[in-house]
Every structure is written in C-alpha cells, then in structure tokens.
Design a protein around this motif. Structure first.
Motif, mmCIF file in Angstrom:
data_model
loop_
_atom_site.group_PDB
_atom_site.id
_atom_site.type_symbol
_atom_site.label_atom_id
_atom_site.label_comp_id
_atom_site.label_asym_id
_atom_site.label_seq_id
_atom_site.Cartn_x
_atom_site.Cartn_y
_atom_site.Cartn_z
ATOM 1 N N ASP A 1 -19.880 4.908 0.668
ATOM 2 C CA ASP A 1 -20.255 6.112 1.407
ATOM 3 C C ASP A 1 -19.475 6.269 2.712
ATOM 4 O O ASP A 1 -20.068 6.378 3.783
ATOM 5 N N PRO A 2 -18.150 6.283 2.670
ATOM 6 C CA PRO A 2 -17.390 6.465 3.907
ATOM 7 C C PRO A 2 -17.635 7.844 4.509
ATOM 8 O O PRO A 2 -17.883 8.816 3.811
ATOM 9 N N TYR B 1 -18.767 10.673 1.758
ATOM 10 C CA TYR B 1 -18.345 10.457 0.382
ATOM 11 C C TYR B 1 -19.366 9.586 -0.354
ATOM 12 O O TYR B 1 -19.916 8.641 0.212
ATOM 13 N N ASN B 2 -19.579 9.865 -1.625
ATOM 14 C CA ASN B 2 -20.455 9.051 -2.463
ATOM 15 C C ASN B 2 -19.590 8.170 -3.349
ATOM 16 O O ASN B 2 -18.806 8.664 -4.156
ATOM 17 N N ALA C 1 -17.541 5.860 -10.153
ATOM 18 C CA ALA C 1 -16.301 5.123 -9.926
ATOM 19 C C ALA C 1 -15.332 5.937 -9.090
ATOM 20 O O ALA C 1 -14.584 5.394 -8.279
ATOM 21 N N GLU C 2 -15.330 7.275 -9.288
ATOM 22 C CA GLU C 2 -14.426 8.145 -8.550
ATOM 23 C C GLU C 2 -15.157 8.748 -7.362
ATOM 24 O O GLU C 2 -16.103 9.520 -7.530
#
Length: 328
Positions: free
Chosen positions: A117-118, A139-140, A145-146
C-alpha cells in the motif's frame, strides 16, 4: 527522490485528527499549522506542471448502471490520464493519516508491512491562485499481484502549509464481489463532483452526486448549484451563496465511534444537529442516537421512521476547525 519530513506530516496528522480514531477521546485539541520552519513540504511548484481542466470523468451523470460504472473503472484511457499525473514521490505511511469513507483503516493496519500500500504524491497538480492542490494516491498491493491505485486524495496547500484534503477516487474491492467506487470530475470552475457507488447484495446502489468547492482559505466545502432550502434523504437546511449556512439536520452513517467503547452507540447512524457559516462547521454540533426501524427483508432503514434520540456527544468548531469533543 526527495522525502517529506516527519515535521511536516505531523502537521497533517493534527489537521485531520478529527477524522481519525483519536476522536474517540473525550476532548480533542486540533492544532492548525503555523510554520514550516522545521522542514519544507517538497511538492512540485513548477507552474508548467499545472493540469488543464476539466479533468476526470466528465460523464458522471450517465454512469447509472453496474456495467457503465465498471466500464468507467476499467477504462484504459482514463487510467492512463490518471497515471499521467505522474505519481512519483513516495511517502512513508507512518507520516500520513488519511481519513477513510468506508470505515477501513488501511493502509495503517499493523498487519500491512511497509512494502505494501505505498502512498505517492503526483508531480502534476491543480493551480488556483494563492493555493495549490496536489494529488495523492494510495496503491493496493495486498490482494493483487499487480498494484493499482485504490484511492486518490486532493491535498490543498497555501503558503507552504497543508490545509485540507478530500478523497475523490476509490476502487475498493471487497469480499464476495462486494465493492465501493468513487468517480470524480473537476470542471473549468474548479468545482469537484463526486459520485459514490456501492455494489452489495441489493446489488447496486447509486448514491447522490455531491459537489465541493475549494474556499479562499484552502478548505473544501460542499457546493450546491442552487440557493434556498435543501432536503434529501440524509440532510436538510439552507443553502446560501452555494454553501451550507445556519442550522442543518443530518442523518448519516457515523464511523468515528467505537461501539465497544461506547455501547450506547447502538446504530451506525447518528442524528446530527449541525451549524455552518459560509460552508464551514461552526459553533456546537450535537450528535444524537438515531432511532429508526429497518426493513425485515432487505435490512435497509425506513426513512419515515427516523427520530432524534438521546444526546451522545458534542463537537465545538471555530472557523471550521474542531476544538473539542465531549461525550455525555
């Protein structure tokens, strides 16, 4: 890449403490940032990187079915446009405190490590006079994976100080096909339109479109197309100069209370007696129990049964900032 200092994001923590779990204490002191002497916010200030408006999903009014919403979420051209904001500057998650709209405290769960999670800020931003508005993406990477952008926030700044923030985008994939989405559009007048969607057992709920405006102070406030009396299933009051003014009654879900710590809070909704001045909270807000009945088959609340119950807590605001919270 430059790092944003702990001192600066400590200011952000205080600004948004009213949205966090820290609110469950009896009294809350909300400190406004006064200086950035101990560190500068390293946002891009190059005017050449200001985005052009409109920006976002201009056809929100047409997205009224499950298929139309999913096609928008999966639209490769729109995803390229969003990624074109250039989310490049990584922020450590322990330096930021993000309010959530669906009662999930990610990315701050202790079970999520630093590599997941950036949070990144974009190089391209929205210019608007004395203040600038930056995009921040979460971000998840946990379930898929992506990595993909799950949330986007607008963060307003003025004179190098962090002022306010608003979540404008959501792509939250839940269990068993359940999902929550938010799509946005920012028009030529910098009016921000947000449309929330919820995929549940129902199976699809189209929530009312809401608009927001960035005030001269840099704070976000609800925006209405017309002045006068306003009423829907969740709120009613007076609109003046396109913003909330005076007394308002709001019956909406309240995710800031811990039901185990406060067992008198027996429903996810509260009956709120609020007050606004030029679109910002002011005076004393009174949160009551919301007494209501539910449909036995669907579990949905019956709106015509809603009544004000006993007082649970109050919040005191001054110039839009929360000064204290007291439980009764």
């Amino acid at each position: 890449m430059p790092k944003i200092t702990i001192a600066c994001f400590s200011l952000l923590f205080f600004l948004f403490s009213c949205y966090s779990k820290a609110q469950t204490e009896n009294k809350v002191t909300n400190k406004e940032p006064h200086s950035t002497d101990k560190g500068s916010v390293l946002f891009n200030t190059n005017k050449a990187d200001c985005i052009s408006l409109p920006f976002g999903y201009s056809d929100l009014s047409k997205r009224k079915t499950v298929d139309s919403v999913l096609s928008a979420i999966q639209d490769e051209n729109k995803l390229k446009e969003i990624h074109g904001l250039q989310f490049e500057k990584l922020i450590r998650k322990d330096l930021v405190w993000l309010p959530e709209a669906y009662d999930v405290l990610l990315p701050f769960s202790t079970s999520v490590n630093e590599k997941n999670d950036p949070i990144k800020t974009a190089s391209r931003f929205l210019c608007n006079g004395d203040y600038s508005v930056y995009f921040m993406a979460v971000y998840n990477t946990v379930r898929y994976a992506e990595p993909f952008i799950e949330k986007i926030y607008l963060v307003s700044t003025k004179d190098g100080k962090l002022i306010d923030m608003k979540r404008i985008y959501l792509n939250h994939q839940g269990e068993m096909g359940f999902a929550n989405y938010t799509l946005f559009n920012i028009d030529e007048n910098k009016i921000i339109a947000l449309q929330d969607y919820e995929l549940t057992e129902n199976p699809f709920q189209l929530k009312p479109l809401k608009k927001y405006q960035i005030l001269p102070s840099g704070k976000f406030a609800r925006y209405f197309d017309k002045d006068g009396s306003f009423k829907n299933d969740e709120e009613k009051g007076l609109v003046k100069n396109h913003h909330k003014e005076g007394k308002w009654i709001e019956t909406q879900p309240n995710g800031s209370l811990d039901a185990q710590k406060y067992p008198e809070f027996t429903d996810s909704y509260t009956y709120l007696e609020a007050e606004y001045k030029k679109g910002l909270p002011t005076g004393t807000w009174k949160f009551h129990k919301l007494l209501q009945q539910y449909n036995e088959k669907t579990g949905e609340p019956l709106l015509n049964t809603r009544k004000k119950g006993s007082l649970i807590y109050t919040e005191t605001y001054r110039e839009g900032a929360l000064e204290k919270r007291e439980f009764h």
